[in-house]
Design a protein around this motif. Structure first.
Motif, PDB file in Angstrom:
ATOM      1  N   ASP A  86       2.868  14.938  -8.104  1.00 23.75           N
ATOM      2  CA  ASP A  86       3.041  15.568  -6.799  1.00 23.75           C
ATOM      3  C   ASP A  86       4.431  15.325  -6.219  1.00 23.75           C
ATOM      4  N   LEU A  87       5.110  14.307  -6.688  1.00 23.97           N
ATOM      5  CA  LEU A  87       6.453  13.982  -6.219  1.00 23.97           C
ATOM      6  C   LEU A  87       7.402  13.968  -7.407  1.00 23.97           C
ATOM      7  N   GLU A  88       8.660  14.310  -7.116  1.00 24.46           N
ATOM      8  CA  GLU A  88       9.715  14.175  -8.114  1.00 24.46           C
ATOM      9  C   GLU A  88      10.739  13.186  -7.584  1.00 24.46           C
ATOM     10  N   LEU A  89      11.383  12.498  -8.480  1.00 27.63           N
ATOM     11  CA  LEU A  89      12.340  11.471  -8.083  1.00 27.63           C
ATOM     12  C   LEU A  89      13.483  12.053  -7.259  1.00 27.63           C
ATOM     13  N   GLY A  90      13.886  13.277  -7.544  1.00 27.87           N
ATOM     14  CA  GLY A  90      14.982  13.913  -6.829  1.00 27.87           C
ATOM     15  C   GLY A  90      14.677  14.188  -5.368  1.00 27.87           C
TER      16      GLY A  90
ATOM     17  N   GLY B 102       0.819  -1.209   0.000  1.00 25.34           N
ATOM     18  CA  GLY B 102       0.000   0.000   0.000  1.00 25.34           C
ATOM     19  C   GLY B 102       0.852   1.257   0.000  1.00 25.34           C
ATOM     20  N   ALA B 103       1.932   1.252   0.756  1.00 26.98           N
ATOM     21  CA  ALA B 103       2.836   2.399   0.781  1.00 26.98           C
ATOM     22  C   ALA B 103       3.520   2.588  -0.568  1.00 26.98           C
ATOM     23  N   VAL B 104       3.939   1.501  -1.187  1.00 29.53           N
ATOM     24  CA  VAL B 104       4.553   1.580  -2.511  1.00 29.53           C
ATOM     25  C   VAL B 104       3.545   2.117  -3.535  1.00 29.53           C
ATOM     26  N   GLY B 105       2.325   1.641  -3.459  1.00 30.26           N
ATOM     27  CA  GLY B 105       1.286   2.122  -4.366  1.00 30.26           C
ATOM     28  C   GLY B 105       0.971   3.589  -4.154  1.00 30.26           C
ATOM     29  N   PHE B 106       0.984   4.037  -2.907  1.00 27.49           N
ATOM     30  CA  PHE B 106       0.742   5.446  -2.603  1.00 27.49           C
ATOM     31  C   PHE B 106       1.822   6.327  -3.218  1.00 27.49           C
ATOM     32  N   VAL B 107       3.076   5.946  -3.031  1.00 24.26           N
ATOM     33  CA  VAL B 107       4.190   6.723  -3.582  1.00 24.26           C
ATOM     34  C   VAL B 107       4.142   6.712  -5.104  1.00 24.26           C
ATOM     35  N   ALA B 108       3.852   5.562  -5.706  1.00 25.43           N
ATOM     36  CA  ALA B 108       3.765   5.483  -7.166  1.00 25.43           C
ATOM     37  C   ALA B 108       2.615   6.340  -7.695  1.00 25.43           C
ATOM     38  N   GLY B 109       1.504   6.369  -6.984  1.00 26.80           N
ATOM     39  CA  GLY B 109       0.377   7.193  -7.391  1.00 26.80           C
ATOM     40  C   GLY B 109       0.693   8.674  -7.304  1.00 26.80           C
TER      41      GLY B 109
END
Length: 66
Positions: free
Chosen positions: A46-50, A33-40
């Motif tokens: 909303d997030l950048e890889l950096g 679920g945490a991985v899916g949240f970050v991927a979403g």
């Protein structure tokens, strides 16, 4: 879908996993679920890889300038 409904669904999924699969299944569902949240969040922009690889030096540079 509101955040309250999303949280309720996630809680129910974790509850079912814990009840039927034990603690290991509970941890697996929580981690996925945490991985899916970050991927979403990444897919929505909303997030950048950096942001995951930044060091604390940026804050130190700002403190030196003041």
């Amino acid at each position: 879908m509101s955040l309250a409904v999303t949280g309720m669904i996630a809680g129910m999924a974790l509850g079912f996993a814990g009840y039927f699969g034990g603690f290991g299944a509970f941890l697996l569902v929580a981690a996925l679920g945490a991985v899916g949240f970050v991927a979403g969040r990444f897919a929505e922009g909303d997030l950048e890889l950096g942001e995951f690889f930044r060091t604390g030096e940026r804050g130190r540079d700002d403190e030196r300038r003041h």
